[in-house]
Write a protein that holds these residues in place. Sequence first.
Motif, PDB file in Angstrom:
ATOM      1  N   PHE A   1       2.325 -13.549  -6.255  1.00  0.00           N
ATOM      2  CA  PHE A   1       1.209 -13.800  -6.814  1.00  0.00           C
ATOM      3  C   PHE A   1       1.580 -14.734  -8.156  1.00  0.00           C
ATOM      4  O   PHE A   1       2.857 -14.808  -8.384  1.00  0.00           O
ATOM      5  CB  PHE A   1       0.525 -12.769  -7.469  1.00  0.00           C
ATOM      6  N   ALA A   2       0.458 -15.397  -8.584  1.00  0.00           N
ATOM      7  CA  ALA A   2       0.854 -16.471  -9.604  1.00  0.00           C
ATOM      8  C   ALA A   2      -0.425 -16.526 -10.441  1.00  0.00           C
ATOM      9  O   ALA A   2      -1.622 -16.356 -10.096  1.00  0.00           O
ATOM     10  CB  ALA A   2       0.984 -17.967  -9.043  1.00  0.00           C
TER      11      ALA A   2
ATOM     12  N   PHE B   1      -1.029 -10.233 -21.712  1.00  0.00           N
ATOM     13  CA  PHE B   1      -1.075  -9.431 -20.625  1.00  0.00           C
ATOM     14  C   PHE B   1       0.087  -8.866 -20.298  1.00  0.00           C
ATOM     15  O   PHE B   1       1.129  -8.639 -21.159  1.00  0.00           O
ATOM     16  CB  PHE B   1      -1.093 -10.624 -19.479  1.00  0.00           C
ATOM     17  N   SER B   2      -0.011  -8.084 -19.481  1.00  0.00           N
ATOM     18  CA  SER B   2       1.209  -7.104 -18.932  1.00  0.00           C
ATOM     19  C   SER B   2       1.408  -7.109 -17.280  1.00  0.00           C
ATOM     20  O   SER B   2      -0.056  -7.236 -16.615  1.00  0.00           O
ATOM     21  CB  SER B   2       1.169  -5.610 -19.428  1.00  0.00           C
ATOM     22  N   TYR B   3       2.366  -6.857 -17.061  1.00  0.00           N
ATOM     23  CA  TYR B   3       2.465  -7.067 -15.521  1.00  0.00           C
ATOM     24  C   TYR B   3       3.403  -5.717 -14.915  1.00  0.00           C
ATOM     25  O   TYR B   3       4.536  -5.687 -15.451  1.00  0.00           O
ATOM     26  CB  TYR B   3       2.812  -8.332 -14.650  1.00  0.00           C
TER      27      TYR B   3
ATOM     28  N   ASN C   1       2.007 -20.735 -17.376  1.00  0.00           N
ATOM     29  CA  ASN C   1       1.902 -20.001 -15.897  1.00  0.00           C
ATOM     30  C   ASN C   1       3.026 -19.052 -15.754  1.00  0.00           C
ATOM     31  O   ASN C   1       3.967 -18.862 -16.381  1.00  0.00           O
ATOM     32  CB  ASN C   1       2.147 -20.834 -14.821  1.00  0.00           C
ATOM     33  N   PHE C   2       2.658 -18.050 -14.936  1.00  0.00           N
ATOM     34  CA  PHE C   2       3.582 -16.964 -14.630  1.00  0.00           C
ATOM     35  C   PHE C   2       3.405 -16.507 -13.093  1.00  0.00           C
ATOM     36  O   PHE C   2       2.432 -16.455 -12.472  1.00  0.00           O
ATOM     37  CB  PHE C   2       3.017 -15.792 -15.279  1.00  0.00           C
TER      38      PHE C   2
ATOM     39  N   LEU D   1      -9.431 -21.091 -19.021  1.00  0.00           N
ATOM     40  CA  LEU D   1      -9.498 -20.255 -17.861  1.00  0.00           C
ATOM     41  C   LEU D   1      -8.265 -19.878 -17.335  1.00  0.00           C
ATOM     42  O   LEU D   1      -7.374 -20.720 -17.419  1.00  0.00           O
ATOM     43  CB  LEU D   1     -10.318 -21.089 -16.809  1.00  0.00           C
ATOM     44  N   VAL D   2      -8.107 -18.938 -16.763  1.00  0.00           N
ATOM     45  CA  VAL D   2      -6.855 -18.279 -16.004  1.00  0.00           C
ATOM     46  C   VAL D   2      -7.463 -18.092 -14.489  1.00  0.00           C
ATOM     47  O   VAL D   2      -8.336 -17.279 -14.290  1.00  0.00           O
ATOM     48  CB  VAL D   2      -6.006 -17.265 -16.514  1.00  0.00           C
TER      49      VAL D   2
END
Length: 220
Positions: free
Chosen positions: A137-138, A39-41, A121-122, A146-147
């Motif tokens: 957000f989380a 992932f990237s954010y 978690n992030f 699942l996420v």
Amino acid sequence: MNYWKVLAAALITPLALAACLLLPGKFQSTLTIHADRSFSYAYKGEIIATDALETTSAENFTDDGTVPDPTEAAAEKARKEAVFREVAAKMAKETGYRSVAYRGDGVFDVDYEISGKLTHNFVFPYNQDAKMIFPFFAIELRGKDLVRVQAPGFAARQGPDHDGSNSRLDGTFTLITDAEIVSQNHADGARPSGGNNTIRWKVTPDTDIAPTVVLKVEAL
């Protein structure tokens, strides 16, 4: 009562900490999650801070209901500005922040980007040193494959009675994924593009539903 204020009081009072309640202002934010859990954010724009210890009472009055002395008010403002400058310095040391500039009056200009693997978690933003609370957000791991992404900070109005509001909220939160979308709450759904699906939420002071999506990814 304002949802943000209630939450701030609930989180802070037991800990007796000087903390900052953060709100998004004008921003562009993009979250990419792949089926392999990579992932990237990115978040670029304003973060607005308030002194969470003082959000439970009116800012323009003292505890006994009288108007505060101008000298005391100026001193209090200077104290807050010093706290927020310290918050900016602590944020800038955290991995992911490309730049953090404090503009004054509780407004930060932030350029943030991070990438990794969703084996945990992030949340964003979060900095224990700066005692920042209530992430925008989380990402939560749900079972083996699942996420769930939930972004309560990207909804201005909270609760069934629309209590509380962030009048400065003005941004776009974009999710890009090649994972299976199990559920999502955007009225127009996902749009396919180049092997991915994209969901784009435009958020304003009238947004009353927090962006939410559940994805099926590679099992741990």
